[in-house]
Design a protein around this motif. Structure first.
Motif, PDB file in Angstrom:
ATOM      1  N   GLY A  32     -35.020  -1.725  -4.713  1.00 41.70           N
ATOM      2  CA  GLY A  32     -36.146  -1.535  -3.801  1.00 41.70           C
ATOM      3  C   GLY A  32     -36.745  -2.836  -3.337  1.00 41.70           C
ATOM      4  O   GLY A  32     -37.091  -3.000  -2.166  1.00 41.70           O
ATOM      5  N   SER A  33     -36.869  -3.796  -4.237  1.00 42.67           N
ATOM      6  CA  SER A  33     -37.403  -5.108  -3.882  1.00 42.67           C
ATOM      7  C   SER A  33     -36.510  -5.803  -2.862  1.00 42.67           C
ATOM      8  O   SER A  33     -36.990  -6.392  -1.885  1.00 42.67           O
ATOM      9  CB  SER A  33     -37.545  -5.976  -5.136  1.00 42.67           C
ATOM     10  N   VAL A  34     -35.211  -5.735  -3.093  1.00 44.68           N
ATOM     11  CA  VAL A  34     -34.260  -6.326  -2.149  1.00 44.68           C
ATOM     12  C   VAL A  34     -34.378  -5.654  -0.782  1.00 44.68           C
ATOM     13  O   VAL A  34     -34.430  -6.316   0.258  1.00 44.68           O
ATOM     14  CB  VAL A  34     -32.815  -6.184  -2.683  1.00 44.68           C
ATOM     15  N   PHE A  35     -34.462  -4.323  -0.796  1.00 41.21           N
ATOM     16  CA  PHE A  35     -34.403  -3.552   0.445  1.00 41.21           C
ATOM     17  C   PHE A  35     -35.675  -3.693   1.285  1.00 41.21           C
ATOM     18  O   PHE A  35     -35.597  -3.902   2.501  1.00 41.21           O
ATOM     19  CB  PHE A  35     -34.147  -2.082   0.116  1.00 41.21           C
ATOM     20  N   VAL A  36     -36.842  -3.581   0.671  1.00 39.70           N
ATOM     21  CA  VAL A  36     -38.075  -3.559   1.469  1.00 39.70           C
ATOM     22  C   VAL A  36     -38.396  -4.920   2.084  1.00 39.70           C
ATOM     23  O   VAL A  36     -39.049  -4.999   3.127  1.00 39.70           O
ATOM     24  CB  VAL A  36     -39.284  -3.048   0.658  1.00 39.70           C
ATOM     25  N   TRP A  37     -37.917  -6.003   1.455  1.00 35.47           N
ATOM     26  CA  TRP A  37     -38.188  -7.340   1.976  1.00 35.47           C
ATOM     27  C   TRP A  37     -37.038  -7.880   2.829  1.00 35.47           C
ATOM     28  O   TRP A  37     -37.014  -9.059   3.170  1.00 35.47           O
ATOM     29  CB  TRP A  37     -38.461  -8.315   0.821  1.00 35.47           C
ATOM     30  N   LYS A  38     -36.090  -7.024   3.191  1.00 41.96           N
ATOM     31  CA  LYS A  38     -34.881  -7.498   3.877  1.00 41.96           C
ATOM     32  C   LYS A  38     -35.183  -8.145   5.229  1.00 41.96           C
ATOM     33  O   LYS A  38     -34.544  -9.140   5.603  1.00 41.96           O
ATOM     34  CB  LYS A  38     -33.881  -6.360   4.050  1.00 41.96           C
ATOM     35  N   THR A  39     -36.143  -7.614   5.970  1.00 39.84           N
ATOM     36  CA  THR A  39     -36.464  -8.198   7.275  1.00 39.84           C
ATOM     37  C   THR A  39     -37.331  -9.448   7.147  1.00 39.84           C
ATOM     38  O   THR A  39     -36.990 -10.500   7.720  1.00 39.84           O
ATOM     39  CB  THR A  39     -37.142  -7.161   8.187  1.00 39.84           C
ATOM     40  N   PRO A  40     -38.452  -9.402   6.407  1.00 44.20           N
ATOM     41  CA  PRO A  40     -39.263 -10.616   6.283  1.00 44.20           C
ATOM     42  C   PRO A  40     -38.511 -11.801   5.689  1.00 44.20           C
ATOM     43  O   PRO A  40     -38.724 -12.942   6.098  1.00 44.20           O
ATOM     44  CB  PRO A  40     -40.405 -10.168   5.353  1.00 44.20           C
ATOM     45  N   TYR A  41     -37.628 -11.543   4.723  1.00 45.98           N
ATOM     46  CA  TYR A  41     -36.915 -12.630   4.046  1.00 45.98           C
ATOM     47  C   TYR A  41     -35.536 -12.920   4.634  1.00 45.98           C
ATOM     48  O   TYR A  41     -34.822 -13.769   4.139  1.00 45.98           O
ATOM     49  CB  TYR A  41     -36.744 -12.304   2.559  1.00 45.98           C
ATOM     50  N   ARG A  42     -35.139 -12.177   5.677  1.00 47.00           N
ATOM     51  CA  ARG A  42     -33.801 -12.318   6.265  1.00 47.00           C
ATOM     52  C   ARG A  42     -32.734 -12.166   5.175  1.00 47.00           C
ATOM     53  O   ARG A  42     -31.849 -13.009   5.002  1.00 47.00           O
ATOM     54  CB  ARG A  42     -33.653 -13.667   6.977  1.00 47.00           C
ATOM     55  N   THR A  43     -32.844 -11.071   4.442  1.00 50.54           N
ATOM     56  CA  THR A  43     -31.991 -10.832   3.278  1.00 50.54           C
ATOM     57  C   THR A  43     -30.616 -10.311   3.680  1.00 50.54           C
ATOM     58  O   THR A  43     -30.496  -9.439   4.535  1.00 50.54           O
ATOM     59  CB  THR A  43     -32.653  -9.813   2.343  1.00 50.54           C
ATOM     60  N   GLN A  44     -29.597 -10.845   3.018  1.00 48.09           N
ATOM     61  CA  GLN A  44     -28.240 -10.334   3.122  1.00 48.09           C
ATOM     62  C   GLN A  44     -27.664 -10.220   1.715  1.00 48.09           C
ATOM     63  O   GLN A  44     -28.022 -11.004   0.828  1.00 48.09           O
ATOM     64  CB  GLN A  44     -27.366 -11.253   3.974  1.00 48.09           C
ATOM     65  N   ILE A  45     -26.784  -9.243   1.531  1.00 45.40           N
ATOM     66  CA  ILE A  45     -26.188  -9.049   0.212  1.00 45.40           C
ATOM     67  C   ILE A  45     -24.668  -9.003   0.328  1.00 45.40           C
ATOM     68  O   ILE A  45     -24.115  -8.689   1.383  1.00 45.40           O
ATOM     69  CB  ILE A  45     -26.702  -7.766  -0.468  1.00 45.40           C
ATOM     70  N   ALA A  46     -24.014  -9.329  -0.780  1.00 44.00           N
ATOM     71  CA  ALA A  46     -22.545  -9.295  -0.822  1.00 44.00           C
ATOM     72  C   ALA A  46     -22.111  -8.744  -2.172  1.00 44.00           C
ATOM     73  O   ALA A  46     -22.776  -8.950  -3.197  1.00 44.00           O
ATOM     74  CB  ALA A  46     -21.971 -10.693  -0.616  1.00 44.00           C
ATOM     75  N   ARG A  47     -20.975  -8.065  -2.155  1.00 39.33           N
ATOM     76  CA  ARG A  47     -20.374  -7.561  -3.385  1.00 39.33           C
ATOM     77  C   ARG A  47     -19.131  -8.374  -3.694  1.00 39.33           C
ATOM     78  O   ARG A  47     -18.207  -8.438  -2.881  1.00 39.33           O
ATOM     79  CB  ARG A  47     -20.015  -6.088  -3.215  1.00 39.33           C
TER      80      ARG A  47
END
Length: 297
Positions: A32-47
């Protein structure tokens, strides 16, 4: 090479499996922390195999998370180093607790330096302490709650549901509008809050709401880090209702204690004096140290 993407709700299942392997109660290790801040923090994830890797920012201002999961930790870290090199930036890994500092140093002897800022430490409390507020050190908190209950005898507590989420959003909107300072971070936080509320059930969030005279005056919500630790992401109340923050904190802690959570992680203070004073006033059981690891070729 790592294949980064913007996080989607569908990623929650595999990310949660990776976070189950985390060797820390850090607040970063919740989807949830990763997801909700994805736009403000310009978040990207990788597996990468059975590891979760995150990066934030753009251009030269990019930081990475630790690789969280089960498998060859050194290999996963090397993937981060290679990704940063491909972007011609210095590899920086955020949120390094003592356990992971030792792992990085063992896997890459002399290659990492560590930068510490206590504004990014997590405040972790015993649930029973926040729920009961026993002892001399919580005397002031108990007084705030007693005064609140005397002033507002018609107060009530309820869980956040799809039905009362619009009222929580209205409360937060009013909180922003009534602030004398115009901090742009308020808008970024509100964007994260809205993302959380819009995906409340899918993210598995849990929260509580305080009413006075039927009107919402405080809310809070967060999610489980694991079976013993809950992470509180957001908490809001108007400044002119004394004791509102104190009572929502206690009432929500009571429910979390009943649900079997031993600890409540209330995240960082970001070096903000007022926030630090408030978090320290609740006497954390653990002040979780986190550093930034900087890779030096």
């Amino acid at each position: 090479m790592l294949d980064f993407k913007i996080p989607q709700i569908e990623d929650k299942t595999w990310v949660d499996k990776c976070f189950a392997c985390a060797k820390s109660l850090s607040s970063e290790y919740t989807f949830g922390s990763v997801f909700v801040w994805k736009t403000p923090y310009r978040t990207q994830i990788a597996r990468f195999k059975d590891f979760f890797i995150c990066r934030w920012g753009k251009g030269e201002d990019i930081s990475y998370s630790l690789p969280i999961g089960c498998g060859d930790f050194k290999e996963a870290v090397q993937e981060i180093i290679d990704d940063a090199k491909a972007k011609s930036i210095k590899p920086r890994i955020y949120g390094v607790t003592d356990e992971y500092r030792d792992m990085l140093s063992d896997c890459f002897p002399g290659k990492f330096s560590f930068k510490y800022d206590d504004g990014f430490n997590d405040y972790i409390y015993e649930s029973v302490a926040l729920a009961e507020l026993s002892g001399k050190k919580y005397h002031g908190k108990r007084n705030h709650i007693s005064n609140f209950k005397r002033t507002y005898p018609d107060w009530s507590y309820e869980e956040i549901t799809e039905e009362n989420i619009p009222e929580c959003i209205e409360l937060h909107t009013n909180w922003i509008n009534n602030r004398e300072d115009d901090d742009p971070d308020f808008s970024l936080e509100f964007e994260a809050v809205l993302t959380g509320f819009e995906n409340y059930a899918a993210l598995g969030l849990k929260g509580g709401l305080i009413r006075v005279g039927g009107k919402p005056v405080a809310y809070t919500f967060g999610e489980a880090r694991n079976n013993e630790c809950f992470v509180t992401h957001f908490e809001k109340a108007p400044s002119d209702i004394n004791g509102a923050y104190t009572i929502i904190n206690q009432e929500f802690a009571k429910r979390l204690l009943e649900d079997g959570y031993k600890y409540i992680n209330r995240e960082e203070d970001l070096g903000l004096e007022g926030l630090r004073k408030a978090k320290q006033s609740y006497h954390p059981a653990i002040w979780l140290k986190k550093e930034v690891a900087i890779y030096n070729e």
